[in-house]
Every structure is written in C-alpha cells, then in structure tokens.
Design an enzyme around this catalytic site. Structure first.
Site, short mmCIF file in Angstrom:
data_model
loop_
_atom_site.label_atom_id
_atom_site.label_comp_id
_atom_site.label_asym_id
_atom_site.label_seq_id
_atom_site.Cartn_x
_atom_site.Cartn_y
_atom_site.Cartn_z
N GLU A 112 24.78 -77.05 -36.02
CA GLU A 112 23.41 -76.81 -36.47
C GLU A 112 23.18 -75.32 -36.30
O GLU A 112 23.32 -74.77 -35.20
CB GLU A 112 22.43 -77.63 -35.62
N CYS A 116 14.70 -73.55 -33.64
CA CYS A 116 15.43 -73.54 -34.91
C CYS A 116 14.55 -74.01 -36.06
O CYS A 116 14.89 -73.80 -37.22
CB CYS A 116 16.68 -74.40 -34.80
#
Length: 522
Positions: free
Chosen positions: A258, A295
């Site tokens: 990720e 994020c």
C-alpha cells in the site's frame, strides 16, 4: 523492559555491530535505548524457524489460531501504560491517538479471531454430482510472510497490525521488519506476541521481530527463499523497490504494497451552494488530522469554478490557518515534507491560500492549502504529487468536461470522494463518477476519506500506485486473501480431506439450508 534486541522466534538476540536509537520528535532528542540491527545469520535463523513453524502452524485448527490472536490482544492490553508512553515518545503523536490505535489493533486481532471461529473464510466448495469427478476446493496458507512496519501507525499497521493479524489468521508465520522510527513500541508488541504464542502452544518461529535502520535487512528478508509473500505500507519508492526485488528472485513472490495516494475529493456545485462552510471546516480538520500523515489524507480537492468555489477555498484556508500546527513523526519525515512541498511550490500558476509566516517548533509542520486552475493542473503533473503531511491542492475546473479529463488523467488512488446535496445533480456527473470509480479502491459519499473502518466490506488499496495489486485490501477481514491460495481435491478419500471439505460439512450445510427453508418457506 525494552532491550533493543531482535526476537528470533522466542529468543532475544543482538549479534550485530550496527546500532541506532529512535527519536522523540516532540523534544527533538534521541531516546535512550540502543537497538541492534539484525545480522545475516539472525535473518537466516528467523526464516528457518518460520519455515519449520509453518509445517505445524499451516495446518493448525482455526479455533487454536483464534485463541492465539485473542491472546495477542490480551497481552498487548497487559502492556498497559508502558506501551502508550513509548508510543508517544517515539512518534510525537498524542496519548489519545496512542490509546485509540491500541484499541484498533486489539480490535483487528479479535475480529480475525471471530472470522476464524465462523469458518467460511476458507471458501470451501464441494462439487459432488453423480457420474462426475468429486471436486472440492479450499484456501490454504502460502507460507512464511515478511511484514514491514509502517511509520505513521506504530500499532495498527505495524508489529501486530493488519498485515500481521491477517497473515497469522491465514496460517502463515510472520517475520516483522520493525520500523526504525518506533522500534521500542515494536519490541514491546513483539514481546506480547511471543507471550501469547507460548501461552497458546504455538510453534517457535511463528513470529519474529527484526530490527533495522537501513534497507539491507529488508532486502535480505525479501530475497530469502523461505519467504513466500511480503506486506508493506509506505512510500511508492519503497514499495516498488520491494516489488522488483521479489520479482527478480529465482522463485518470484507477491508483494502486497500500500503506497501513494492523494485521495481526490469532488465538491459538487449543490454542496457548495447549501453547505459550503460545513464542508470547508470538515476538510480543514481532515487535511490536518494526524499532521496530515494518513495515507487517506485529502490532498486534492476538485470543483467547478464559481463564486461558491471561491468562497469554499477562502473558508477552507481560514479554517486551516486557525488550527495549531502539530508534530510530525520524525525529523526525516519533516524534511521530506518540506522537500516535497517546496517542489510543488516551485511551480508556476498556483495561488497560495494559507499563511506561511507562522513560527513553529522543530519537527512541526505548517499546514498548507494552494489553489490552481484546471488547465495548469492538467499540464503540470507535479501538482499530482503526494506531499506526505498537511498539504492539499484545490483545483478550479472550467466545467464538467475538464473535471472529467482531470479524473481520467489521475493516477490510481486509495479513495475518491463525492460531496453533494442534490441527488438529481449526480446525473450530470455520472461519467465523472464512473471514471473516479475506475481510479480508486473506495468511493466515499458526503464524508471525509480519513479513517478506515475495519470490517469485511472495506477496501484499502487501489490501482497502482495506490497499491501494487488492486484486487486486494490491507484493511478488513478479506485482507486474509493475500496470504492464501486455492487447492482442489479430486476424488479424495473423505477421511483425508480437510474438515471443511468432508461430507459431514456438506451434511451440516444441507441441514442448515433445510432448517431455514422449513422456518421460512418460499
């Protein structure tokens, strides 16, 4: 007590000569403990233990794995205040965040335990038809996994975070490459996992915790032939480098990374006309939450040029300026923020919206909002860059066609958000929304993207570079799918089949269906 040593299975080890310390970013001082970077020998020992442990752990009953995960949660809670104090000292994040993240971490572990007890995660399929082969399929664990701890979530995405919890749930031993920014927090959590493993009779090597301040140890772990997959949360550069290392092995392995995302937010005209101030305040808070070190931070806000959009930008800037700057995770993170921000601010064609003249402490980040017109954004992809921190770009699009062109031109993202107050308006933006869907892993409606719920329906991933494989999620119960592979048994003796594929299981399913039909006739 934090020792600074590596956990090679259940044994503390410090054979290396390379050492480092963590930093308290709030005080801008080194913390006391010296950490020992793992040697090649220690890495090999951890990998060998994991490979041996897999022979037992890969076939262990789900109910025993569930007990192990629940025990980990209990042992983490038993660390008490020591864990929270260490977390704050190593991250600069507040105590409230530490407490909340601990709850999220233990909650994830218990959620995977509940999934194991329920049992359907193995996706057992039984095809038993007269005159045809007896075909039965089930998911099995792939083997030892390396997990890289994340800088921005010292608990929930690190030592016992989602990658570790899902891999252990799948039946895969885990070697964690502890993040050097919070190595003390990592060691405390590792000690809890080791205690839980001993408590529940898990094989030695089911878990190891490896220290490292550079890239050599991570590279050696990914290259080791005993390792079958990798979990990573971090930068695009770091994730893509690991993917290349894994692909160049004699036996390539998957890397579930990720990585980067600016999480576009589409503020539609109806919302600007009816709720302009509300959304400006909400997004000022979202941009600055956790010093922008999520994020899912909304780094890109898009709207159709109008007086209402100008009002939104003005209020957003004012509300952002009202919020006090906060501490970043590490001096290196602060330097990276300033460098990336400077790269964007060296471009031409934008307008500065927030105040850049505030005095701030070392390692604190000054939040920044800029605006740019749609044509400039399309011409200059520097404005697409993720600036990890409290930074956001507002794009003023000429019309729906230009907005659609911008969405089409964007890279893959973790999230995409629609802000709207009139559902009829969505017809005009149908193509835009379809394009957005093809760019993201999660579509958010009338909310902020920061915050990722842990549940079976969550997708935390997306097209590259948001993640290395958009078919999988790193958050939620289906994260377990990264660490398994399907195996089919054909015409196999019933007694030798996995329990979930045996005839008794088929009979149990049939009984359940019959009970449902009896109580609820069609």
């Amino acid at each position: 007590m934090i020792t600074g040593k590596n956990y090679i299975g259940d044994t503390l080890s410090a054979k290396g000569e390379t050492t480092y310390r963590t930093i308290n970013p709030e005080l801008n001082l080194e913390n006391e403990t010296v950490f020992y970077e793992a040697t090649e020998d220690e890495i090999s020992q951890a990998a060998a233990l994991a490979e041996t442990a897999f022979k037992t752990y890969g076939t262990i009953e789900d109910i025993k794995k569930a007990a192990f995960l629940e025990a980990i949660a209990e042992e983490i809670e038993a660390l008490g205040e020591d864990l929270l104090v260490t977390y704050v000292q190593e991250s600069g994040l507040p105590a409230g965040r530490a407490n909340g993240e601990r709850a999220r971490t233990t909650g994830q572990l218990r959620a995977f335990a509940a999934m194991l007890r329920e049992g359907s995660w193995v996706e057992a399929i039984i095809n038993k038809t007269e005159g045809k082969p007896d075909i039965r399929r089930i998911q099995i664990p792939i083997g030892p996994v390396v997990v890289f701890g994340a800088s921005n979530f010292p608990l929930a995405f690190s030592t016992a975070g989602g990658d570790t919890a899902s891999a252990l749930a799948a039946g895969c031993p885990v070697i964690v490459k502890s993040h050097p920014l919070h190595a003390g927090t990592g060691e405390l959590v590792a000690s809890a996992i080791i205690k839980a493993a001993k408590r529940t009779g898990m094989p030695n090597g089911v878990f190891s915790n490896i220290n490292s301040s550079g890239i050599a140890v991570g590279k050696a772990l990914v290259e080791h032939p005993s390792i079958k997959a990798v979990g990573f949360t971090g930068s695009i550069n770091g994730g893509t480098a690991l993917c290349k290392i894994a692909a160049n092995r004699s036996v390539p392995i998957p890397v579930y990374a990720e990585m980067g995302s600016i999480n576009p937010v589409l503020v539609l005209p109806s919302a600007l006309k009816t709720d302009c101030e509300k959304w400006a305040k909400n997004y000022a808070a979202s941009i600055t939450a956790g010093t922008g070190q999520f994020c899912t931070n909304p780094g890109l806000i898009l709207g159709i040029n109008s007086k209402e959009l100008e009002d939104f930008i003005t209020i957003l800037a004012l509300e952002t300026d009202k919020l006090e700057p906060s501490c970043m995770l590490h001096p290196n993170i602060k330097r990276q923020y300033e460098n990336l921000k400077s790269e964007v601010l060296e471009q031409e064609g934008y307008k500065q919206q927030t105040n850049l003249n505030k005095e701030i402490k070392p390692n604190y980040a000054l939040q920044n909002v800029i605006s740019v017109d749609g044509s400039t954004f399309l011409k200059n992809k520097t404005f697409h860059k993720e600036v990890f921190g409290p930074f956001s770009v507002v794009v003023k699009c000429d019309d729906v066609d230009q907005l659609n062109e911008i969405i089409h031109d964007l890279e893959g993202q973790l999230t995409g958000t629609i802000i709207n107050s009139d559902l009829k308006e969505l017809d005009e933006f149908r193509e835009v929304i379809e394009n957005l869907k093809n760019k993201v892993g999660r579509l958010v409606f009338n909310n902020v993207p920061t915050g990722v719920e842990v549940c079976s329906g969550m997708t935390h991933g997306g097209p590259f570079p948001a993640s290395s494989d958009s078919k999988f999620t790193s958050v939620g119960l289906t994260a377990v799918k990264r660490w398994v592979r399907p195996v089919t048994y054909q015409d196999w003796p019933d007694a030798l089949l996995p329990t979930a594929l045996q005839d008794e299981n088929l009979l149990n399913i049939t009984r359940t269906i019959n009970d449902i039909l009896t109580k609820n006739p069609i």
